[in-house]
Design a protein around this motif. Structure first.
Motif, PDB file in Angstrom:
ATOM      1  N   THR A   1      27.514  51.639  37.319  1.00 47.10           N
ATOM      2  CA  THR A   1      28.589  52.172  37.680  1.00 47.10           C
ATOM      3  C   THR A   1      29.205  51.729  39.101  1.00 47.10           C
ATOM      4  OG1 THR A   1      28.177  54.489  38.550  1.00 47.10           O
ATOM      5  CG2 THR A   1      28.560  53.748  36.340  1.00 47.10           C
ATOM      6  N   ARG A   2      28.605  51.057  40.134  1.00 45.85           N
ATOM      7  CA  ARG A   2      28.983  51.154  41.517  1.00 45.85           C
ATOM      8  C   ARG A   2      29.759  49.926  41.302  1.00 45.85           C
ATOM      9  NH1 ARG A   2      30.613  53.648  46.569  1.00 45.85           N
ATOM     10  NH2 ARG A   2      31.165  51.718  47.615  1.00 45.85           N
ATOM     11  N   ASP A   3      29.233  48.351  40.596  1.00 44.63           N
ATOM     12  CA  ASP A   3      29.401  47.464  40.520  1.00 44.63           C
ATOM     13  C   ASP A   3      30.272  47.316  39.803  1.00 44.63           C
ATOM     14  OD1 ASP A   3      27.091  46.963  41.912  1.00 44.63           O
ATOM     15  OD2 ASP A   3      26.276  45.593  40.727  1.00 44.63           O
ATOM     16  N   ALA A   4      30.697  47.638  38.647  1.00 41.26           N
ATOM     17  CA  ALA A   4      31.584  48.063  37.661  1.00 41.26           C
ATOM     18  C   ALA A   4      32.742  48.200  37.856  1.00 41.26           C
ATOM     19  CB  ALA A   4      31.308  48.760  36.054  1.00 41.26           C
ATOM     20  N   ALA A   5      32.328  49.668  38.325  1.00 34.56           N
ATOM     21  CA  ALA A   5      34.388  49.858  39.899  1.00 34.56           C
ATOM     22  C   ALA A   5      34.250  48.365  40.692  1.00 34.56           C
ATOM     23  CB  ALA A   5      33.624  50.842  40.630  1.00 34.56           C
ATOM     24  N   ARG A   6      33.401  48.632  41.537  1.00 35.25           N
ATOM     25  CA  ARG A   6      33.722  46.937  42.091  1.00 35.25           C
ATOM     26  C   ARG A   6      34.789  46.122  41.654  1.00 35.25           C
ATOM     27  NH1 ARG A   6      33.840  46.306  47.433  1.00 35.25           N
ATOM     28  NH2 ARG A   6      31.657  47.723  47.353  1.00 35.25           N
ATOM     29  N   SER A   7      34.180  45.895  40.664  1.00 36.31           N
ATOM     30  CA  SER A   7      34.342  44.885  39.431  1.00 36.31           C
ATOM     31  C   SER A   7      36.556  45.513  39.280  1.00 36.31           C
ATOM     32  CB  SER A   7      33.967  44.071  38.109  1.00 36.31           C
ATOM     33  OG  SER A   7      32.527  43.709  38.945  1.00 36.31           O
ATOM     34  N   VAL A   8      36.850  46.381  38.685  1.00 37.37           N
ATOM     35  CA  VAL A   8      37.835  47.124  38.308  1.00 37.37           C
ATOM     36  C   VAL A   8      38.774  46.835  39.560  1.00 37.37           C
ATOM     37  CG1 VAL A   8      38.966  48.496  37.219  1.00 37.37           C
ATOM     38  CG2 VAL A   8      36.813  48.412  36.716  1.00 37.37           C
ATOM     39  N   VAL A   9      38.241  47.465  40.659  1.00 38.90           N
ATOM     40  CA  VAL A   9      38.831  46.808  41.668  1.00 38.90           C
ATOM     41  C   VAL A   9      39.620  45.227  41.829  1.00 38.90           C
ATOM     42  CG1 VAL A   9      39.660  47.573  44.680  1.00 38.90           C
ATOM     43  CG2 VAL A   9      38.249  48.881  42.454  1.00 38.90           C
ATOM     44  N   ALA A  10      38.607  44.991  41.935  1.00 43.00           N
ATOM     45  CA  ALA A  10      39.152  43.834  41.552  1.00 43.00           C
ATOM     46  C   ALA A  10      39.616  42.535  41.023  1.00 43.00           C
ATOM     47  CB  ALA A  10      37.331  42.561  41.797  1.00 43.00           C
ATOM     48  N   GLN A  11      39.778  43.257  40.361  1.00 49.38           N
ATOM     49  CA  GLN A  11      40.666  42.633  38.777  1.00 49.38           C
ATOM     50  C   GLN A  11      41.858  42.756  39.095  1.00 49.38           C
ATOM     51  OE1 GLN A  11      42.561  40.966  34.814  1.00 49.38           O
ATOM     52  NE2 GLN A  11      40.442  40.908  36.324  1.00 49.38           N
ATOM     53  N   LEU A  12      41.870  44.492  39.526  1.00 49.24           N
ATOM     54  CA  LEU A  12      43.420  45.010  40.065  1.00 49.24           C
ATOM     55  C   LEU A  12      44.347  43.976  41.404  1.00 49.24           C
ATOM     56  CD1 LEU A  12      45.347  47.740  39.844  1.00 49.24           C
ATOM     57  CD2 LEU A  12      43.857  49.208  41.741  1.00 49.24           C
ATOM     58  N   GLU A  13      43.507  43.878  42.384  1.00 49.25           N
ATOM     59  CA  GLU A  13      43.553  42.879  42.866  1.00 49.25           C
ATOM     60  C   GLU A  13      43.894  41.369  42.569  1.00 49.25           C
ATOM     61  OE1 GLU A  13      43.755  43.599  46.704  1.00 49.25           O
ATOM     62  OE2 GLU A  13      43.984  45.951  45.996  1.00 49.25           O
ATOM     63  N   GLY A  14      43.557  40.977  41.831  1.00 45.77           N
ATOM     64  CA  GLY A  14      43.351  39.752  41.918  1.00 45.77           C
ATOM     65  C   GLY A  14      44.478  39.328  40.646  1.00 45.77           C
ATOM     66  N   GLN A  15      45.552  40.979  40.379  1.00 44.25           N
ATOM     67  CA  GLN A  15      46.423  40.845  38.757  1.00 44.25           C
ATOM     68  C   GLN A  15      47.529  41.501  40.092  1.00 44.25           C
ATOM     69  OE1 GLN A  15      46.315  39.668  36.387  1.00 44.25           O
ATOM     70  NE2 GLN A  15      44.805  40.107  34.509  1.00 44.25           N
ATOM     71  N   VAL A  16      46.858  41.920  40.696  1.00 45.24           N
ATOM     72  CA  VAL A  16      48.442  42.035  42.056  1.00 45.24           C
ATOM     73  C   VAL A  16      49.078  40.287  43.030  1.00 45.24           C
ATOM     74  CG1 VAL A  16      49.314  43.343  43.790  1.00 45.24           C
ATOM     75  CG2 VAL A  16      47.738  44.588  42.008  1.00 45.24           C
ATOM     76  N   LEU A  17      47.681  40.022  42.930  1.00 44.54           N
ATOM     77  CA  LEU A  17      47.527  38.781  43.852  1.00 44.54           C
ATOM     78  C   LEU A  17      48.836  38.250  42.853  1.00 44.54           C
ATOM     79  CD1 LEU A  17      45.590  36.456  44.996  1.00 44.54           C
ATOM     80  CD2 LEU A  17      46.765  35.584  43.570  1.00 44.54           C
ATOM     81  N   PHE A  18      48.863  37.690  41.406  1.00 44.14           N
ATOM     82  CA  PHE A  18      49.235  37.057  41.130  1.00 44.14           C
ATOM     83  C   PHE A  18      50.781  37.874  40.743  1.00 44.14           C
ATOM     84  CE2 PHE A  18      45.702  35.373  38.469  1.00 44.14           C
ATOM     85  CZ  PHE A  18      45.729  33.600  38.774  1.00 44.14           C
ATOM     86  N   ALA A  19      51.419  38.536  40.675  1.00 48.48           N
ATOM     87  CA  ALA A  19      52.186  39.441  40.775  1.00 48.48           C
ATOM     88  C   ALA A  19      52.913  39.275  42.246  1.00 48.48           C
ATOM     89  CB  ALA A  19      51.876  41.323  40.186  1.00 48.48           C
ATOM     90  N   LYS A  20      53.034  38.876  43.284  1.00 43.26           N
ATOM     91  CA  LYS A  20      53.286  39.022  44.507  1.00 43.26           C
ATOM     92  C   LYS A  20      53.281  37.086  44.061  1.00 43.26           C
ATOM     93  CE  LYS A  20      53.407  39.002  49.390  1.00 43.26           C
ATOM     94  NZ  LYS A  20      51.980  39.295  50.424  1.00 43.26           N
ATOM     95  N   LEU A  21      52.825  36.487  44.214  1.00 44.20           N
ATOM     96  CA  LEU A  21      52.787  35.082  43.752  1.00 44.20           C
ATOM     97  C   LEU A  21      54.153  34.625  42.346  1.00 44.20           C
ATOM     98  CD1 LEU A  21      52.051  32.246  44.220  1.00 44.20           C
ATOM     99  CD2 LEU A  21      50.263  32.162  42.162  1.00 44.20           C
ATOM    100  N   TYR A  22      54.036  35.163  41.639  1.00 48.45           N
ATOM    101  CA  TYR A  22      55.325  34.950  40.032  1.00 48.45           C
ATOM    102  C   TYR A  22      56.161  36.172  40.611  1.00 48.45           C
ATOM    103  CZ  TYR A  22      51.380  31.781  38.551  1.00 48.45           C
ATOM    104  OH  TYR A  22      50.859  30.578  38.307  1.00 48.45           O
ATOM    105  N   ASN A  23      56.291  37.010  41.754  1.00 44.94           N
ATOM    106  CA  ASN A  23      56.968  37.575  41.644  1.00 44.94           C
ATOM    107  C   ASN A  23      57.487  38.520  40.497  1.00 44.94           C
ATOM    108  OD1 ASN A  23      58.568  39.915  43.231  1.00 44.94           O
ATOM    109  ND2 ASN A  23      60.660  38.430  42.707  1.00 44.94           N
ATOM    110  N   ASN A  24      56.977  38.853  39.244  1.00 46.29           N
ATOM    111  CA  ASN A  24      56.469  39.433  38.143  1.00 46.29           C
ATOM    112  C   ASN A  24      55.051  40.934  38.144  1.00 46.29           C
ATOM    113  OD1 ASN A  24      56.178  40.438  36.165  1.00 46.29           O
ATOM    114  ND2 ASN A  24      56.843  37.711  35.034  1.00 46.29           N
ATOM    115  N   THR A  25      55.882  41.464  38.267  1.00 47.48           N
ATOM    116  CA  THR A  25      54.659  42.685  37.874  1.00 47.48           C
ATOM    117  C   THR A  25      54.369  42.972  36.472  1.00 47.48           C
ATOM    118  OG1 THR A  25      56.432  44.637  37.078  1.00 47.48           O
ATOM    119  CG2 THR A  25      55.800  44.158  39.304  1.00 47.48           C
ATOM    120  N   GLN A  26      54.634  41.860  35.363  1.00 48.40           N
ATOM    121  CA  GLN A  26      54.385  41.992  33.544  1.00 48.40           C
ATOM    122  C   GLN A  26      52.650  41.505  34.024  1.00 48.40           C
ATOM    123  OE1 GLN A  26      56.988  40.243  31.549  1.00 48.40           O
ATOM    124  NE2 GLN A  26      57.591  42.006  30.664  1.00 48.40           N
TER     125      GLN A  26
END
Lengths: 210, 210
Positions: free
Chosen positions: B156-181
């Motif tokens: 569950t620890r690895d899974a939690a890290r992967s979920v937070v990694a996915q969150l950070e990666g998608q926030v990176l795209f939201a910032k790059l494209y200035n788009n929260t979708q």
């Protein structure tokens, strides 16, 4: 030396190393010229601004990386094996960089996206093009895997973006903890994100190093 | 005004806004003091360096965000619904920021990780603590869901890290494209990363807004 193409190459190489180590904002043109061992006049002969230099560094880095991505993602191997090769290659590259300079420098495109994309529109636009191209390359492989019935991802473009997002997120952790082992989760996570079919995937799951 | 706690608060607020907009390296102490409307002497009365200020800004931001994460992730709702609430809350927060300042500023912790973690060890250490705490909070919820038989994630620890990694990666795209979708993919991706069971998840999948 001065105004020769050799000087331009030296400036690009020095800027690449310095941006990788310390980002963009922390650098000054004088420092870049000093590291490149060229007079400041040469800089403005080749680049009209620090921003123009950063765009040239991004282009050159993507030119190299696009070749590496193509070597991983193209060819006759099964599509999902090629995706796995991309992750292994990324991890190996970060590990080699860590061994040579002591720290995991991360992904230059991710680094500059979070540092700069809200500050300069030309750099934002260039980074968007680069990430669009990465997603497109991954999308092509996923679409191929879907045609073979190996993944069930609904929208392959969205799935590709999620895979690249997971890659960027895990590279962020690799940099933060200066530890490339975080990237070992990428393969299983990719299979999960693509809803890869366990039966179809059995061979691929066991074909690579564990 | 000068050496009052009011001045300290003003410096912290100004630094927070400026770091969110332009990162750390691009800022100078003089500029922060000017934005805070305090004399430079006040700065060094409260903070021994710009790095000390950055650590204080990180602490204050995490103090606030930890409360928001706790409100999303704790409580009586089903564990996976609480994870979904975290993603929706994150997206709503980024959207509100975009409406007020015109751009998606992203995650301050992710931004400073990619900008700074290789440059200052105290900031790297603080960011590690913050991400460790985030992963721990998500891990607790995943472990609860696993006990209920709703997810099959092995570690569950690895899974939690992967979920937070996915969150950070998608926030990176939201910032790059200035788009929260881009953050709308988080929920389905989280279910995939946790190997959530389709039957157990049917109610949760349809319980929130689509």
């Amino acid at each position: 030396m001065g105004r020769t193409s050799d000087a331009k190459e030296k400036i690009l190489n020095a800027a690449h190393s310095l941006i990788e180590l310390r980002g963009y904002s922390a650098l000054g043109v004088a420092e870049i010229c000093k590291a490149a061992d060229v007079p400041k006049g040469s800089f403005y002969y080749f680049f009209e601004s620090k921003e123009a230099l950063a765009l040239a560094v991004l282009d050159e880095h993507w030119h190299t990386q696009r070749g590496e991505w193509a070597r991983a993602l193209e060819g006759d191997a099964e599509p999902l094996s090629r995706l796995r090769r991309l992750f292994e290659q990324t991890q190996a590259g970060l590990r080699a960089g860590q061994q040579s300079c002591g720290t995991v420098s991360g992904c230059m495109f991710g680094n500059l996206t979070l540092e700069l994309s809200n500050q300069t529109e030309p750099i934002r636009a260039r980074l968007q093009q680069i990430f669009d191209a990465q997603v497109e390359m991954v999308d092509t492989v996923i679409a191929e895997a879907r045609e073979r019935g190996e993944v069930t991802a609904g929208d392959t473009r969205d799935a590709a973006r999620s895979v690249v997002a997971q890659l960027e997120g895990q590279v962020l952790f690799a940099k933060l903890y200066n530890n490339t082992q975080h990237l070992e989760a990428l393969w299983e996570n990719c299979l999960a994100l693509l809803s890869a079919r366990p039966t179809g995937m059995a061979a691929v799951r066991s074909s690579g190093p564990t």
